[in-house]
Each structure stands twice: as structure tokens, then as C-alpha cells.
Design a protein around this motif. Structure first.
Motif, PDB file in Angstrom:
ATOM      1  N   TRP A 206       0.843  -1.185   0.000  1.00 14.27           N
ATOM      2  CA  TRP A 206       0.000   0.000   0.000  1.00 14.27           C
ATOM      3  C   TRP A 206       0.884   1.242   0.000  1.00 14.27           C
ATOM      4  N   GLN A 207       0.417   2.281  -0.639  1.00 14.81           N
ATOM      5  CA  GLN A 207       1.110   3.572  -0.647  1.00 14.81           C
ATOM      6  C   GLN A 207       0.507   4.464   0.426  1.00 14.81           C
ATOM      7  N   ALA A 208       1.334   4.865   1.372  1.00 16.03           N
ATOM      8  CA  ALA A 208       0.844   5.661   2.499  1.00 16.03           C
ATOM      9  C   ALA A 208       0.492   7.077   2.064  1.00 16.03           C
ATOM     10  N   GLN A 209      -0.603   7.583   2.639  1.00 19.25           N
ATOM     11  CA  GLN A 209      -1.010   8.965   2.471  1.00 19.25           C
ATOM     12  C   GLN A 209      -1.139   9.598   3.863  1.00 19.25           C
ATOM     13  N   THR A 210      -1.641  10.783   3.894  1.00 16.23           N
ATOM     14  CA  THR A 210      -2.047  11.417   5.147  1.00 16.23           C
ATOM     15  C   THR A 210      -3.445  11.985   4.945  1.00 16.23           C
ATOM     16  N   PRO A 211      -4.197  12.198   6.048  1.00 14.78           N
ATOM     17  CA  PRO A 211      -3.754  12.187   7.437  1.00 14.78           C
ATOM     18  C   PRO A 211      -3.399  10.788   7.952  1.00 14.78           C
ATOM     19  N   GLN A 212      -2.536  10.803   8.971  1.00 14.77           N
ATOM     20  CA  GLN A 212      -2.274   9.626   9.772  1.00 14.77           C
ATOM     21  C   GLN A 212      -2.857   9.943  11.146  1.00 14.77           C
ATOM     22  N   MET A 213      -3.967   9.284  11.447  1.00 10.47           N
ATOM     23  CA  MET A 213      -4.769   9.587  12.639  1.00 10.47           C
ATOM     24  C   MET A 213      -4.436   8.586  13.731  1.00 10.47           C
ATOM     25  N   LEU A 214      -3.732   9.043  14.748  1.00 11.73           N
ATOM     26  CA  LEU A 214      -3.194   8.157  15.773  1.00 11.73           C
ATOM     27  C   LEU A 214      -3.469   8.722  17.158  1.00 11.73           C
ATOM     28  N   ARG A 215      -3.497   7.845  18.137  1.00 10.36           N
ATOM     29  CA  ARG A 215      -3.694   8.300  19.516  1.00 10.36           C
ATOM     30  C   ARG A 215      -2.537   9.221  19.909  1.00 10.36           C
ATOM     31  N   PHE A 216      -2.885  10.352  20.481  1.00  9.86           N
ATOM     32  CA  PHE A 216      -1.896  11.384  20.803  1.00  9.86           C
ATOM     33  C   PHE A 216      -0.780  10.812  21.677  1.00  9.86           C
ATOM     34  N   GLY A 217      -1.147  10.095  22.720  1.00  5.31           N
ATOM     35  CA  GLY A 217      -0.141   9.580  23.646  1.00  5.31           C
ATOM     36  C   GLY A 217       0.776   8.548  23.023  1.00  5.31           C
ATOM     37  N   LEU A 218       0.213   7.667  22.215  1.00  7.07           N
ATOM     38  CA  LEU A 218       1.036   6.637  21.576  1.00  7.07           C
ATOM     39  C   LEU A 218       2.065   7.247  20.639  1.00  7.07           C
ATOM     40  N   LEU A 219       1.621   8.199  19.819  1.00  9.19           N
ATOM     41  CA  LEU A 219       2.561   8.808  18.880  1.00  9.19           C
ATOM     42  C   LEU A 219       3.606   9.635  19.603  1.00  9.19           C
ATOM     43  N   HIS A 220       3.175  10.343  20.652  1.00 10.59           N
ATOM     44  CA  HIS A 220       4.128  11.141  21.432  1.00 10.59           C
ATOM     45  C   HIS A 220       5.213  10.232  22.020  1.00 10.59           C
ATOM     46  N   GLU A 221       4.794   9.129  22.623  1.00  9.29           N
ATOM     47  CA  GLU A 221       5.757   8.198  23.206  1.00  9.29           C
ATOM     48  C   GLU A 221       6.683   7.617  22.139  1.00  9.29           C
ATOM     49  N   ALA A 222       6.119   7.224  21.004  1.00 12.19           N
ATOM     50  CA  ALA A 222       6.918   6.582  19.956  1.00 12.19           C
ATOM     51  C   ALA A 222       7.984   7.521  19.409  1.00 12.19           C
ATOM     52  N   LEU A 223       7.622   8.785  19.181  1.00 16.30           N
ATOM     53  CA  LEU A 223       8.596   9.721  18.619  1.00 16.30           C
ATOM     54  C   LEU A 223       9.603  10.198  19.653  1.00 16.30           C
ATOM     55  N   GLU A 224       9.250  10.173  20.920  1.00 16.30           N
ATOM     56  CA  GLU A 224      10.233  10.492  21.953  1.00 16.30           C
ATOM     57  C   GLU A 224      11.298   9.395  22.022  1.00 16.30           C
ATOM     58  N   ARG A 225      10.908   8.181  21.701  1.00 19.09           N
ATOM     59  CA  ARG A 225      11.857   7.076  21.709  1.00 19.09           C
ATOM     60  C   ARG A 225      12.738   7.068  20.464  1.00 19.09           C
ATOM     61  N   ASP A 226      12.135   7.420  19.322  1.00 23.55           N
ATOM     62  CA  ASP A 226      12.896   7.331  18.072  1.00 23.55           C
ATOM     63  C   ASP A 226      12.262   8.240  17.025  1.00 23.55           C
ATOM     64  N   CYS A 227      13.015   9.229  16.568  1.00 24.49           N
ATOM     65  CA  CYS A 227      12.562  10.043  15.427  1.00 24.49           C
ATOM     66  C   CYS A 227      13.727  10.192  14.448  1.00 24.49           C
ATOM     67  N   GLY A 228      14.497   9.112  14.326  1.00 23.86           N
ATOM     68  CA  GLY A 228      15.657   9.103  13.444  1.00 23.86           C
ATOM     69  C   GLY A 228      15.304   8.919  11.988  1.00 23.86           C
ATOM     70  N   PRO A 229      16.299   8.737  11.125  1.00 21.31           N
ATOM     71  CA  PRO A 229      16.092   8.667   9.681  1.00 21.31           C
ATOM     72  C   PRO A 229      15.159   7.542   9.236  1.00 21.31           C
ATOM     73  N   GLY A 230      15.054   6.470  10.011  1.00 23.85           N
ATOM     74  CA  GLY A 230      14.196   5.356   9.627  1.00 23.85           C
ATOM     75  C   GLY A 230      12.717   5.626   9.802  1.00 23.85           C
ATOM     76  N   ILE A 231      12.385   6.722  10.483  1.00 20.87           N
ATOM     77  CA  ILE A 231      10.984   7.070  10.705  1.00 20.87           C
ATOM     78  C   ILE A 231      10.555   7.997   9.571  1.00 20.87           C
ATOM     79  N   THR A 232       9.954   7.419   8.553  1.00 25.68           N
ATOM     80  CA  THR A 232       9.577   8.198   7.378  1.00 25.68           C
ATOM     81  C   THR A 232       8.137   8.667   7.407  1.00 25.68           C
ATOM     82  N   ASP A 233       7.333   8.093   8.292  1.00 28.96           N
ATOM     83  CA  ASP A 233       5.996   8.609   8.554  1.00 28.96           C
ATOM     84  C   ASP A 233       5.642   8.247   9.984  1.00 28.96           C
TER      85      ASP A 233
END
Length: 233
Positions: A165-192
Motif C-alpha cells: 500500500w502507498q501511504a497517504q495522510t492524514p495519519q490519525m493516531l492516539r496522541f499519547g502513543l505517537l508522542h511516546e513513539a517519537l520520543e523514543r525514536d525520530c531518526g532517519p528510519g521514521i519516514t511517517d
């Protein structure tokens, strides 16, 4: 939709848009008489279930304030905390909003240069995901044959497109989950945003998007985006 759950649209807009080949960041290029980003913001402002539209800019952005944003009223938030990458900009935006939104609230991260999001598509996505514990993304099944190259000029192999599948936006995610995930890792491998949650073992849902939900990447995309907008009038 449940009134107790809040929704913020977060638009990372700190990039330079280098692939467009000009000096003006692509989100400020003219599209049907307005900058691209203005069309994008309007898509969310027109939906009454979106509590806030937060635009993440670079600290030295000198273009945004040159435009008239009165149509957006008090629901528009300007966050001058953009990072060196999309993931960093989203992470910084979530940090800035963390005191206002709860873990179970929704954040809809959307490309600033994706101005053709249909109103019905946005509503349908929000309804489909409202009870999901994680959230999901708009995406479309890959229709074309895919080729992999090793040198950028010659075909090395054909890649099976089944289940892709080809990803689009919006990407609608739980605020807390995304906040936690990006605090752990927002390096080059995180493309969306979904890829950040995938690193933690979560599986965001795929919601059928639309080819009309175009992201303006190259100058040749502008005429097509204008045609899509005009077809909705």
C-alpha cells in the motif's frame, strides 16, 4: 463522535521543499490564487470535529505571516519549533501541545503540501477509526508494477506488489502513543508517523484513501492539484 475525545490536526511545515527546485518552500507556492498550505489548513478548519489545527514552522519562517489567516480564527495554532526532519517537527509539535491533549485524544498528522484532501474522505476516516485503540492511516493499494534498482539507472528486479500500500495522510493516531513513539525514536528510519508506532509493535489500520488526495512534490503536480480543487467547486 464522542465529545470527550479531542482532535488536533498537526501539519509539519518546516521543510524547504528542495525537490521543487525553487527557493520558495513548496508549501507557499501559489495554487489557484492561494499558497498550498492555506488550502490544506482550510480542509481541517472546515471540519467542526477538529478542535485545533497546529502548523509546525521553522523558527526562521518568514512566509507564513505574510498571508491572511483570519478565516481560521482561534482554532489555528502556529508552533515555531520545526526540526531538521519531518519526524522531529512532529515530535516537537506534540511536545508543545502535550499539556492540552490527553493520551486518548487524536492527532491527525497531515502533509502541509497535500491540499486536496476530500471532506468526505476525512469524515469517513474519523468515523472508521474513532473506536480503534491505535488509529490508522489513509493509504491506497499499489497498482503499478514496481522495480528495484541498485544504481538508479538499471532494473535489478521486479518487486511483487501484492499486499503493498502507498501511504497517504492524514495519519490519525492516539496522541499519547505517537508522542511516546517519537520520543523514543525520530531518526532517519521514521519516514511517517505509522512507522514510529510500528517500531513499538503497534499495527495501525489501513483506511482506503484516494488518488485525488495528491501530495504536491514536483512542479508538475501543481496543475493537477488545481484541477482537483476546481472539480470540487
Amino acid at each position: 463522535m464522542p465529545a470527550e475525545v479531542r482532535r488536533v490536526a498537526l501539519l509539519p511545515a518546516a521543510g524547504s521543499g528542495s525537490r521543487m527546485g525553487g527557493s520558495l518552500p513548496k508549501q507557499y507556492l501559489d495554487l489557484a490564487g492561494e499558497p498550498i498550505i492555506m488550502h490544506t489548513v482550510r480542509r481541517f478548519i472546515e471540519n467542526a470535529d477538529i478542535d485545533c489545527v497546529a502548523v509546525v514552522l521553522s523558527a526562521d519562517d518568514s512566509y507564513f505571516d505574510a498571508h491572511d489567516w483570519r478565516f481560521a480564527g482561534s482554532r489555528l495554532r502556529v508552533l515555531r519549533c520545526g526540526g531538521d526532519s519531518r519526524a522531529e517537527s512532529v515530535r516537537n509539535g506534540l511536545r508543545a501541545l502535550a499539556g492540552e491533549f490527553d493520551w486518548q485524544d487524536w492527532v491527525l498528522v497531515h502533509d502541509a503540501a497535500r491540499p486536496c484532501l476530500g471532506a468526505r474522505l476525512l469524515v469517513d476516516m474519523m468515523i472508521e477509526l474513532e473506536d480503534d485503540e491505535v488509529g490508522g492511516i489513509l493509504a491506497i493499494p499499489v497498482a503499478d508494477t514496481l522495480k528495484r534498482t541498485t544504481d538508479g539507472a538499471h532494473i535489478a528486479e521486479t518487486v511483487p506488489r501484492d499486499m503493498l500500500w502507498q501511504a497517504q495522510t492524514p495519519q490519525m493516531l492516539r496522541f499519547g502513543l505517537l508522542h511516546e513513539a517519537l520520543e523514543r525514536d525520530c531518526g532517519p528510519g521514521i519516514t511517517d508517523e505509522a512507522s514510529a508506532l510500528e517500531r513499538l509493535g503497534w499495527q495501525p489500520r489501513l483506511v482506503k484513501g484516494s488518488p485525488r488526495n495528491l501530495k504536491v512534490t514536483y512542479s508538475s503536480d501543481l496543475p493537477l492539484a488545481e484541477l482537483i480543487l476546481k472539480s470540487e467547486q
